[in-house]
Motif scaffolding. Structure first.
Motif, PDB file in Angstrom:
ATOM      1  N   TRP A   1       0.844  -1.193   0.000  1.00  0.00           N
ATOM      2  CA  TRP A   1       0.000   0.000   0.000  1.00  0.00           C
ATOM      3  C   TRP A   1       0.882   1.248   0.000  1.00  0.00           C
ATOM      4  O   TRP A   1       0.879   2.032   0.951  1.00  0.00           O
ATOM      5  N   THR A   2       1.636   1.439  -1.052  1.00  0.00           N
ATOM      6  CA  THR A   2       2.580   2.552  -1.147  1.00  0.00           C
ATOM      7  C   THR A   2       2.265   3.413  -2.361  1.00  0.00           C
ATOM      8  O   THR A   2       1.575   2.980  -3.301  1.00  0.00           O
ATOM      9  N   LEU A   3       2.812   4.604  -2.351  1.00  0.00           N
ATOM     10  CA  LEU A   3       2.634   5.505  -3.491  1.00  0.00           C
ATOM     11  C   LEU A   3       3.194   4.882  -4.763  1.00  0.00           C
ATOM     12  O   LEU A   3       2.593   4.995  -5.844  1.00  0.00           O
ATOM     13  N   GLN A   4       4.313   4.204  -4.647  1.00  0.00           N
ATOM     14  CA  GLN A   4       4.925   3.554  -5.811  1.00  0.00           C
ATOM     15  C   GLN A   4       3.987   2.502  -6.411  1.00  0.00           C
ATOM     16  O   GLN A   4       3.871   2.382  -7.640  1.00  0.00           O
ATOM     17  N   ILE A   5       3.324   1.749  -5.561  1.00  0.00           N
ATOM     18  CA  ILE A   5       2.365   0.744  -6.033  1.00  0.00           C
ATOM     19  C   ILE A   5       1.251   1.405  -6.828  1.00  0.00           C
ATOM     20  O   ILE A   5       0.910   0.970  -7.946  1.00  0.00           O
ATOM     21  N   PHE A   6       0.674   2.463  -6.286  1.00  0.00           N
ATOM     22  CA  PHE A   6      -0.461   3.092  -6.953  1.00  0.00           C
ATOM     23  C   PHE A   6      -0.041   3.859  -8.202  1.00  0.00           C
ATOM     24  O   PHE A   6      -0.830   3.974  -9.150  1.00  0.00           O
ATOM     25  N   GLN A   7       1.181   4.363  -8.234  1.00  0.00           N
ATOM     26  CA  GLN A   7       1.693   4.956  -9.475  1.00  0.00           C
ATOM     27  C   GLN A   7       1.779   3.914 -10.581  1.00  0.00           C
ATOM     28  O   GLN A   7       1.408   4.174 -11.735  1.00  0.00           O
ATOM     29  N   LYS A   8       2.266   2.733 -10.227  1.00  0.00           N
ATOM     30  CA  LYS A   8       2.347   1.651 -11.204  1.00  0.00           C
ATOM     31  C   LYS A   8       0.957   1.266 -11.700  1.00  0.00           C
ATOM     32  O   LYS A   8       0.749   1.100 -12.911  1.00  0.00           O
ATOM     33  N   ILE A   9       0.016   1.146 -10.786  1.00  0.00           N
ATOM     34  CA  ILE A   9      -1.340   0.769 -11.177  1.00  0.00           C
ATOM     35  C   ILE A   9      -1.929   1.814 -12.117  1.00  0.00           C
ATOM     36  O   ILE A   9      -2.531   1.488 -13.139  1.00  0.00           O
ATOM     37  N   TYR A  10      -1.715   3.067 -11.782  1.00  0.00           N
ATOM     38  CA  TYR A  10      -2.267   4.140 -12.625  1.00  0.00           C
ATOM     39  C   TYR A  10      -1.694   4.057 -14.037  1.00  0.00           C
ATOM     40  O   TYR A  10      -2.392   4.326 -15.026  1.00  0.00           O
ATOM     41  N   SER A  11      -0.429   3.679 -14.149  1.00  0.00           N
ATOM     42  CA  SER A  11       0.205   3.569 -15.469  1.00  0.00           C
ATOM     43  C   SER A  11      -0.390   2.442 -16.297  1.00  0.00           C
ATOM     44  O   SER A  11      -0.226   2.403 -17.517  1.00  0.00           O
TER      45      SER A  11
ATOM     46  N   SER B   1      -5.342   7.679   4.436  1.00  0.00           N
ATOM     47  CA  SER B   1      -4.016   7.694   3.820  1.00  0.00           C
ATOM     48  C   SER B   1      -4.025   7.015   2.452  1.00  0.00           C
ATOM     49  O   SER B   1      -3.333   7.460   1.520  1.00  0.00           O
ATOM     50  N   ILE B   2      -4.826   5.961   2.302  1.00  0.00           N
ATOM     51  CA  ILE B   2      -4.935   5.267   1.019  1.00  0.00           C
ATOM     52  C   ILE B   2      -5.694   6.135   0.025  1.00  0.00           C
ATOM     53  O   ILE B   2      -5.302   6.262  -1.143  1.00  0.00           O
ATOM     54  N   ARG B   3      -6.760   6.742   0.478  1.00  0.00           N
ATOM     55  CA  ARG B   3      -7.527   7.642  -0.395  1.00  0.00           C
ATOM     56  C   ARG B   3      -6.650   8.780  -0.911  1.00  0.00           C
ATOM     57  O   ARG B   3      -6.673   9.108  -2.109  1.00  0.00           O
ATOM     58  N   ARG B   4      -5.830   9.363  -0.046  1.00  0.00           N
ATOM     59  CA  ARG B   4      -4.985  10.480  -0.465  1.00  0.00           C
ATOM     60  C   ARG B   4      -3.903  10.034  -1.449  1.00  0.00           C
ATOM     61  O   ARG B   4      -3.569  10.777  -2.386  1.00  0.00           O
ATOM     62  N   MET B   5      -3.350   8.834  -1.266  1.00  0.00           N
ATOM     63  CA  MET B   5      -2.362   8.344  -2.230  1.00  0.00           C
ATOM     64  C   MET B   5      -2.990   8.119  -3.602  1.00  0.00           C
ATOM     65  O   MET B   5      -2.400   8.456  -4.632  1.00  0.00           O
TER      66      MET B   5
END
Length: 226
Positions: free
Chosen positions: A166-176, A192-196
């Motif tokens: 549950w990290t910013l890097q994970i969600f950046q990858k998902i968004y890509s 915190s998850i919503r904000r990321m």
């Protein structure tokens, strides 16, 4: 991981991991939780006739099974990709009562979803194909694909148990990996998850949760930018 079978309040199974003190599904009802979060709030909100689904946390295969049933019932073509680093055995999968609870005539479908070879795309039915990847997504660069996805089921263990997922890097990858207007759903509604999710570019909604859960999150990708 050592697992134990438990019955949840709607009669369906979940698995319990003693080393993590964590369940795979809500003890208030595994099937009703998965239907509410991933099918009703996610898959059914995508209007495409062919839908590319990414599941992060294949687990018991319940979400994949529900999606396969949905594809047949509504004549939708689903191309399903699942990521898992701790797969359960086929013998354990056969003990799960999801087919009995949902549609006993589809027991072979559930078993086939688990029996398919890892890393290979296989057509299970005319409407449903699946490709399972055995990998550790806590390092998101491990997942290399040219695919873009319409629906993402984010079903990792809870942030308190598996914070590396549950990290910013994970969600950046998902968004890509998102098509424009792709939908991500998750049971975790922590601020915190919503904000990321918002930081990487998702539009995020809080939705009512299933029994035992006050809220869940649904996020929409307006465009890919990574």
């Amino acid at each position: 991981m050592r697992i134990e079978f438990q019955i949840t309040e709607d009669g369906s199974h979940t698995l319990f991991v003693p080393t993590l003190n964590e369940h795979y599904h809500s003890v208030h009802g595994a099937i009703q939780e998965s239907k509410h979060i991933f099918i009703d709030a996610g898959l059914r909100k995508c209007s495409k006739s062919e839908i590319k689904v990414l599941e992060i946390g294949f687990g018991t295969g319940l979400n994949a099974f529900l999606s396969a049933l949905e594809s047949e019932e509504n004549n939708i073509n689903i191309r399903y990709t699942a990521l898992e680093f701790y797969p359960i055995s086929l013998s354990d999968a056969k003990k799960l009562n999801f087919p009995k609870m949902l549609n006993p005539s589809k027991e072979s479908l559930f078993e086939t979803i688990h029996a398919t070879k890892w890393e290979e795309s296989e057509e299970i039915t005319p409407q449903f194909s699946i490709q399972k990847h055995y990998l550790d997504f806590s390092n998101p660069q491990n997942f290399v694909t040219e695919k873009q996805f319409d629906v993402i089921y984010f079903d990792a263990f809870a942030p308190e148990k598996q914070p590396e997922m549950w990290t910013l890097q994970i969600f950046q990858k998902i968004y890509s990996l998102c098509e424009p207007d792709a939908i991500l759903t998750t049971y975790c509604a922590k601020g915190s998850i919503r904000r990321m999710l918002q930081e990487v570019g998702f539009k995020v909604e809080r939705l009512p949760g299933p029994p035992g859960k006050r809220e869940i999150l649904r996020a929409t990708a307006l465009q890919s930018r990574y």
